[in-house]
Structure formats: structure tokens, C-alpha cells
Design a protein around this motif. Structure first.
Motif, mmCIF file in Angstrom:
data_model
loop_
_atom_site.group_PDB
_atom_site.id
_atom_site.type_symbol
_atom_site.label_atom_id
_atom_site.label_comp_id
_atom_site.label_asym_id
_atom_site.label_seq_id
_atom_site.Cartn_x
_atom_site.Cartn_y
_atom_site.Cartn_z
ATOM 1 N N GLU A 272 -7.504 -1.398 4.286
ATOM 2 C CA GLU A 272 -8.069 -0.220 4.037
ATOM 3 C C GLU A 272 -9.718 -0.404 4.219
ATOM 4 N N CYS A 273 -9.679 -1.696 4.684
ATOM 5 C CA CYS A 273 -11.010 -2.130 4.753
ATOM 6 C C CYS A 273 -11.966 -2.015 6.890
ATOM 7 N N THR B 18 -3.590 -3.064 9.962
ATOM 8 C CA THR B 18 -4.142 -1.637 10.368
ATOM 9 C C THR B 18 -4.118 -2.086 12.129
ATOM 10 N N ARG C 117 -9.268 -3.281 -3.513
ATOM 11 C CA ARG C 117 -8.889 -2.427 -2.433
ATOM 12 C C ARG C 117 -8.067 -4.061 -1.334
ATOM 13 N N SER D 86 -1.422 -4.748 3.043
ATOM 14 C CA SER D 86 -1.509 -4.057 2.183
ATOM 15 C C SER D 86 -2.168 -3.622 1.120
ATOM 16 N N LYS E 284 -3.446 -5.591 -3.123
ATOM 17 C CA LYS E 284 -5.033 -4.470 -3.307
ATOM 18 C C LYS E 284 -5.278 -5.745 -3.832
#
Length: 118
Positions: free
Chosen positions: A33-34, A104, A29, A22, A24
């Protein structure tokens, strides 16, 4: 991905590597997030329980370590590398063989046997 070791008083996993997917990057990003997060497990569980109750027989199993055996697709595995400095002049590169804890798409942990030195 930034990572660090967590020492625990455990016979099976005295040292666990924790990755922060997570965090950045320079473009603002994070890896999480990807990545595709997958379906909502709450909705899937509800549907599963309804179907489970409609059958005459049921089979159960402990799948707590199931993600330890989910291999990465070879075309995507080249992106699952991490660097670990051995000393100030030598940096080792490692490659994951299975899904990575902390991202994720893989809600589980792994052990040292699931990584390979390149």
C-alpha cells in the motif's frame, strides 16, 4: 515482511522464498500500500503494439527474467532487509540487491544469489 519457503520439485529452484508484502503491519497498512505500483501495463501494452505495427522491422527478446537484474537504488536498498532466525539466540539480517518478488513494484521472483547476508 512475513516470508516462508515453498518447496518445489524443480532442478533450478527447489526452494523458493515467498514474501507477503500485502500483510498488514501494526499501523494497519501493508508495504504494498505504501509503494508506487507504476503505470497501468495494459494501457502501455496497447500503445506499444500500435507503435510496433507502424515500423518496418521488429526485434523480439525473452525478458522473463529481466527483473532479476533490476538493482535497487542504494538510498532505498537499506529498506529492503529481512530477518531470518538461525536459532533461538541468533537472528541473521539479509539485504536484497534487486527488486523483491511479492511487492507491488516487482512482479517477478528471485533466487538466493540476489540477497546478501549483512
Amino acid at each position: 515482511m512475513p516470508h516462508s519457503g515453498v518447496v518445489r520439485e524443480s532442478a533450478t529452484t527447489p526452494l523458493r522464498v515467498v514474501f507477503n508484502a500485502s500483510s498488514k503491519q501494526s499501523d494497519g497498512r501493508s508495504l504494498n500500500e505504501c509503494l508506487y505500483a507504476g503505470p497501468n501495463l495494459g494501457e502501455l501494452l496497447f500503445d506499444f503494439l500500435l507503435r510496433f505495427r507502424s515500423k518496418s522491422y521488429a526485434v523480439t527478446a525473452d525478458i522473463s527474467n529481466a527483473f532479476h537484474y533490476v538493482l535497487l537504488d542504494p538510498k532505498n536498498a537499506k529498506y529492503a532487509n529481512f530477518l531470518r532466525p538461525e536459532n533461538s539466540s541468533n537472528i541473521n539480517t539479509y539485504k536484497f540487491k534487486v527488486t523483491v518478488f511479492g511487492v507491488t513494484s516487482a512482479p517477478t521472483s528471485y533466487s538466493k544469489s540476489y540477497i546478501t547476508h549483512l
